[in-house]
Write an enzyme that holds these catalytic residues in place. Structure first.
Site, short mmCIF file in Angstrom:
data_model
loop_
_atom_site.label_atom_id
_atom_site.label_comp_id
_atom_site.label_asym_id
_atom_site.label_seq_id
_atom_site.Cartn_x
_atom_site.Cartn_y
_atom_site.Cartn_z
N LYS A 71 0.85 -1.19 0.00
CA LYS A 71 0.00 0.00 0.00
C LYS A 71 0.88 1.24 0.00
O LYS A 71 1.91 1.28 0.68
CB LYS A 71 -0.91 -0.03 1.23
CG LYS A 71 -1.93 1.11 1.30
CD LYS A 71 -2.82 0.95 2.53
CE LYS A 71 -3.85 2.06 2.65
NZ LYS A 71 -4.72 1.89 3.84
N SER A 147 -9.61 1.97 3.06
CA SER A 147 -8.75 2.72 2.17
C SER A 147 -7.74 1.85 1.41
O SER A 147 -7.10 2.31 0.45
CB SER A 147 -7.96 3.77 2.96
OG SER A 147 -7.15 3.16 3.94
N SER A 171 -9.86 -0.44 7.26
CA SER A 171 -9.31 -0.25 5.92
C SER A 171 -8.59 -1.45 5.33
O SER A 171 -8.21 -1.42 4.15
CB SER A 171 -8.36 0.95 5.91
OG SER A 171 -9.08 2.15 6.03
#
Length: 481
Positions: A71, A147, A171
């Site tokens: 990420k 996210s 997330s």
């Protein structure tokens, strides 16, 4: 196709000499080139660097030679770290490895690719990224969650073997649920936050997104551990989480919080979760209703505390030391304001303003202190519940993936997507999402996630239940053909 294989299976193939790490990197790179234009899971990837690491990696190590996607809010030396934001997209290149990346490398893993995300991890759909749209592999017209939407979309869409995500209010778990893969948030402090760009420091936690529960356990083994660079890191023993894989769950006590099974949950989601509960009972688990009476305070508490911490954490992005700097500013103050106005997106601005307001004179006691007290009540609810049960089960998300743009003008509805995941972060507990079937929506089969929550530092029980369920239903990652 090697990119569609599990981490565990690939490790066996490497050990037997059937394939090499270079073969895997090249196959993943081909998958990215072929499918990323549609999915938008990756922001960037460096094949040459990954191949160089693959050629020199020690394949005898536990993760020896497996590429793991990252990420884009974790620092990997020599790579961009944009956090999905314009403010870092222009010229920031990480000068060091995050603690989790250091551990990944030590175990023989290869960081490969930067994954899209909601800007600074603020969002539940990955629509808040300033750098492009990520789509759900099961329906390109729908969101992948957020996210860590890029992480989940890459794994579920077979553009990655496994990925790292971060979880502040759901997330990792929520996008894993919406994309049909496995995502686990460890106990707060289990994994170092050093080198993770902070959103809300008392809530953020790194964890794996994988195709199977066994892969999650294996990867977690090599992410957890004490780090002196992180003041919140727990100096506790890390068990071998893979030992929980394959254990039966006869007699294990499962709690169903009555506050979580309410009106508003999508009918298909509720039906799949109820079927999962019956399946766990058939495996010998004992299911009983419990109460988490302060659940209704969770979302409101989170949206006081998280923006307040974000307001402080994001103050460092001032256009002076790194990141976007406005070229039209006259003096220093104007440079600060213009750089931040141009660099931050609408959702980040909304949360900074909200958090600054909560911390301002005259409102600190009324909001921030009261939210901290509510957080304590939520944590106490879980402590009382875990005196009766071993794990707690709920839907991960109350709905399947919604269409792109559907909640764009309704941030409150978007915030409520995390109603079941937020309390777990507030209490600092471990939680996992595993696929538990699909629902038919407008002709598309969309994944549903089952959330399993455990006591602090008891990831083993969470993994044990998740694996038992996964194997009994023969559900792994839901791969798009």
């Amino acid at each position: 196709m090697l990119a569609s294989s599990s981490l565990t299976a690939l490790r066996k193939s490497i050990s037997s000499g059937e394939i090499t790490p270079r073969d895997i990197v090249l196959d993943v790179a081909r998958a990215i080139e072929s499918r990323n234009p549609d999915l938008g899971a990756y922001l960037s990837w460096d094949v040459e660097t990954a191949l160089a690491e693959a050629d020199r990696v020690d394949t005898s190590k536990p993760l020896g030679g497996i590429p793991i996607a990252v990420k884009d809010n974790m620092n990997v030396i020599g790579q961009p770290c944009t956090c999905g934001s314009r403010i870092l997209n222009e010229n920031y290149v990480a000068p060091y490895d995050a603690g989790a990346i250091q551990r990944l490398r030590t175990a023989g893993g290869i960081p490969f690719g930067r994954l899209n995300m909601d800007e600074f991890a603020m969002g539940s759909s990955t629509e808040n990224s300033a750098l492009g749209t990520t789509r759900n592999p099961h329906d390109l017209a729908r969101v992948p969650g957020g996210s860590s939407g890029g992480s989940a979309a890459a794994v579920a869409g077979d553009l990655a073997i496994a990925a790292l995500g971060s979880d502040t209010g759901g997330s990792i778990r929520q996008p894993a649920a919406l994309c049909g893969c496995v995502g686990i948030k460890p106990t707060y402090g289990r994994v170092s936050r050093f080198g993770l760009v902070a959103f809300a420091s008392s809530l953020d936690q790194i964890g794996p997104v994988t195709k199977t529960v066994e892969d999650a356990a294996l990867l977690l083994n090599h992410l957890c551990g004490y780090d002196s660079h992180d003041s919140t890191s727990l100096n506790v023993e890390v068990p071998d989480f893979t030992e929980a894989i394959g254990q039966d769950i006869k007699g294990l006590r499962i709690g169903l919080p009555k506050e979580y099974y309410i009106k508003g949950i999508h009918e298909g989601v509720a039906a799949n979760v109820q079927a999962a509960i019956r399946q766990l009972e058939s495996l010998g688990a004992v299911v009983e209703e419990i109460s988490l009476p302060h659940t209704e305070l969770g979302v409101a508490t989170y949206y006081v505390l998280a923006p307040a911490e974000a307001s402080a954490n994001l103050a460092r992005f001032d256009g002076v030391r790194y990141g976007h700097r406005s070229g039209s500013a006259g003096d220093l103050m104007e440079q600060y304001t213009r750089s931040r106005a141009e660099g931050f997106g609408p959702e980040v601005k909304r949360r900074i303003l909200l958090g600054t307001y909560m911390l301002s004179s005259g409102y600190y006691d009324a909001y921030y202190i009261r939210a901290q007290k509510a957080r304590t009540l939520i944590r106490n609810d879980f402590e009382k519940a875990f005196k009766k049960v071993d794990v707690i089960i709920s839907p991960t998300s109350p709905t399947p993936a919604h269409k792109l743009g559907e909640l764009k003008d309704n941030p409150l509805a978007a915030y409520l997507e995390d109603v079941f995941t937020i309390p777990v972060n507030l209490a600092g507990l471990p939680g996992i999402s595993v696929p538990c079937g699909k629902v038919e929506v407008e002709g598309k089969a969309l994944p549903v996630g089952l959330q399993i929550v455990g006591k602090a530092l008891d990831e083993a029980s969470v993994l044990r239940v998740a694996h038992a369920y996964e194997q009994s239903c023969k559900i792994g990652s839901l791969v798009v053909e």
